[in-house]
Design a protein around this motif. Structure first.
Motif, PDB file in Angstrom:
ATOM      1  N   GLN A  56       0.801  -1.224   0.000  1.00  0.00           N
ATOM      2  CA  GLN A  56       0.000   0.000   0.000  1.00  0.00           C
ATOM      3  C   GLN A  56       0.835   1.276   0.000  1.00  0.00           C
ATOM      4  OE1 GLN A  56      -3.655  -0.362   2.635  1.00  0.00           O
ATOM      5  NE2 GLN A  56      -2.412  -2.023   3.484  1.00  0.00           N
ATOM      6  N   GLU A  57       2.115   1.189   0.362  1.00  0.00           N
ATOM      7  CA  GLU A  57       2.991   2.362   0.376  1.00  0.00           C
ATOM      8  C   GLU A  57       2.351   3.534   1.126  1.00  0.00           C
ATOM      9  OE1 GLU A  57       4.851   3.832  -3.145  1.00  0.00           O
ATOM     10  OE2 GLU A  57       5.691   1.888  -3.672  1.00  0.00           O
ATOM     11  N   LEU A  58       1.903   3.260   2.336  1.00  0.00           N
ATOM     12  CA  LEU A  58       1.327   4.318   3.156  1.00  0.00           C
ATOM     13  C   LEU A  58       2.441   5.006   3.946  1.00  0.00           C
ATOM     14  CD1 LEU A  58      -1.923   2.466   4.225  1.00  0.00           C
ATOM     15  CD2 LEU A  58      -1.616   4.125   2.384  1.00  0.00           C
ATOM     16  N   ASP A  59       2.100   5.723   4.989  1.00  0.00           N
ATOM     17  CA  ASP A  59       3.096   6.538   5.682  1.00  0.00           C
ATOM     18  C   ASP A  59       3.376   5.996   7.072  1.00  0.00           C
ATOM     19  OD1 ASP A  59       1.382   8.221   7.792  1.00  0.00           O
ATOM     20  OD2 ASP A  59       0.233   7.995   5.942  1.00  0.00           O
ATOM     21  N   TRP A  60       4.415   6.551   7.715  1.00  0.00           N
ATOM     22  CA  TRP A  60       4.871   6.034   8.995  1.00  0.00           C
ATOM     23  C   TRP A  60       3.961   6.416  10.155  1.00  0.00           C
ATOM     24  CZ3 TRP A  60       7.442   2.159   7.859  1.00  0.00           C
ATOM     25  CH2 TRP A  60       8.419   2.150   6.874  1.00  0.00           C
ATOM     26  N   ILE A  61       3.123   7.421  10.003  1.00  0.00           N
ATOM     27  CA  ILE A  61       2.153   7.722  11.059  1.00  0.00           C
ATOM     28  C   ILE A  61       1.025   6.691  11.033  1.00  0.00           C
ATOM     29  CG2 ILE A  61       0.456   9.404  11.877  1.00  0.00           C
ATOM     30  CD1 ILE A  61       2.372  11.606  11.018  1.00  0.00           C
TER      31      ILE A  61
END
Length: 389
Positions: A56-61
């Motif tokens: 999904q290549e989402l973010d670290w938060i």
């Protein structure tokens, strides 16, 4: 609803079920396969995985909030999720051929491993023969592939070349040696490789990984793949601490409801000292979370503009991660002591959570004293004595 909110809500829905399982068998030594299947079904295991590999290549938060929510139910399950997610991000730096081998049958492949340079490799035609012993192989029970740190003699005869090898899990064995006080259900058994052939495309030198200019960057062009290596791997271990600490706060509120303090004869919820203890514990958890979020934002911002973190910031990230998990431990220790005699029972959840937090704080990459020394040396103008920054 945003994608982050959707995934966090799925994790929150799973948490009570995870907590019930953990309470039913507090001495369980591994997370059952159906739990991993539930995480996959909820799409929680591919948060940082490159899209070219089905992730999904989402973010670290998002990564922080999802895994903290899972840890409110079971820190050991959240640890599995963090290890799997972090390694899925990491193997995005390997050559295309390696990534295609791993994800050829789909994105839901669990990658376990031990990244410390413990293996001995012998160069042979087409690759290496790898042997070694790697303790603390979290997730090995569920792994299709593993990443193992190792070294071989430098071709120029000057020392060793260190790096990481990727192998099918079937090529290694796991010892039944995980007996732990904290994070009991992680099944972090030792991994053994005995003269296993590793082809050349499944090895990346440590210096190349640290540089950010890796073979996988051509395949995985998303910003998340440009996150600095060691700061990202340090950050990857902190979310279970936040969730465990939050769970301890909730458990304490239930624990003291209606309880009369022995030899004081006052309701604990009416005692001013309890108010102070509970407020301080909340403040400590908030401090830990703020440090985690600062790290996440730093990793995101630097990766989005394609800049690797300089040494002082890398050292600060490691220290922030160490302080964050220490604050969560301190909060839980304080309210655990405030539970009184009933806290010593195996059934006491705060005691189990405290043990999990102790285990997280004892991990080499989140240990506080080495992180303090490394950052202090850099602030004083000295080189750090650890390469793991």
């Amino acid at each position: 609803m945003s994608r982050r909110a959707e995934l966090v809500e799925r994790a929150r829905q799973l948490a009570p079920k995870l907590a019930a399982r953990a309470a039913a068998d507090p001495w369980a030594r591994r997370v059952e396969p159906d739990v991993i299947d539930e995480l996959r079904g909820a799409e929680l295991m591919t948060i940082g995985q490159p899209s070219a590999n089905g992730g999904q290549e989402l973010d670290w938060i998002t990564y922080l909030e999802v895994n903290a929510a899972l840890a409110e139910g079971c820190p050991s399950t959240a640890w599995h999720s963090c290890v799997g997610n972090a390694h899925a991000w990491l193997v995005g730096h390997w050559p295309d051929e390696c990534q295609a081998e791993i994800y050829g049958d789909g994105p839901d492949i669990y990658v376990a491993g031990v990244l410390v340079d413990r293996g001995d490799a012998t160069p042979v035609d087409g690759g290496w023969r790898l042997s070694g012993f790697w303790p603390f192989g979290s997730g090995i029970d569920h792994a299709g592939w593993v990443i193992l740190g190792g070294h071989f003699p430098s071709p120029d005869g000057d020392g060793n070349v260190s790096g990481m090898f990727v192998l099918p899990a079937d090529d290694v064995s796991a010892l039944d040696d995980w007996h732990a006080n904290g994070l009991r259900a992680t099944g972090s058994s030792s991994i053994v490789a005995d003269d296993v052939f590793v082809p050349a495309h499944r090895f990346v030198p440590g210096e190349v990984l640290a540089s950010g200019d890796t073979p996988g960057m051509a395949r995985n062009t998303g910003w998340i793949q440009r996150s600095s290596l060691m700061p990202t791997l340090a950050y990857a271990l902190v979310p279970p601490a936040l969730g465990a600490a939050r769970a301890s706060l909730a458990a304490f509120a239930e624990e003291v409801d209606g309880k009369v303090i022995s030899h004081v004869d006052v309701l604990q919820t009416d005692w001013p000292l309890t108010h102070r203890q509970f407020a301080e514990a909340h403040a400590l958890v908030d401090q830990g979370e703020l440090l985690m979020r600062r790290t996440a934002e730093l990793l995101i911002d630097s990766a989005r503009i394609g800049e690797s973190l300089e040494l002082p910031l890398r050292a600060r990230v490691r220290l922030d991660c160490a302080y964050a998990v220490r604050r969560c431990l301190e909060a839980t220790q304080a309210i655990y002591l405030a539970t009184g005699g009933r806290g010593v029972r195996d059934s006491n959840r705060i005691g189990r959570l405290q043990a999990d937090l102790q285990a997280i704080n004892m991990h080499a990459i989140t240990a506080l004293d080495p992180a303090l020394e490394a950052y202090g040396r850099i602030l004083m103008g000295h080189p750090p004595r650890t390469p793991r920054l």
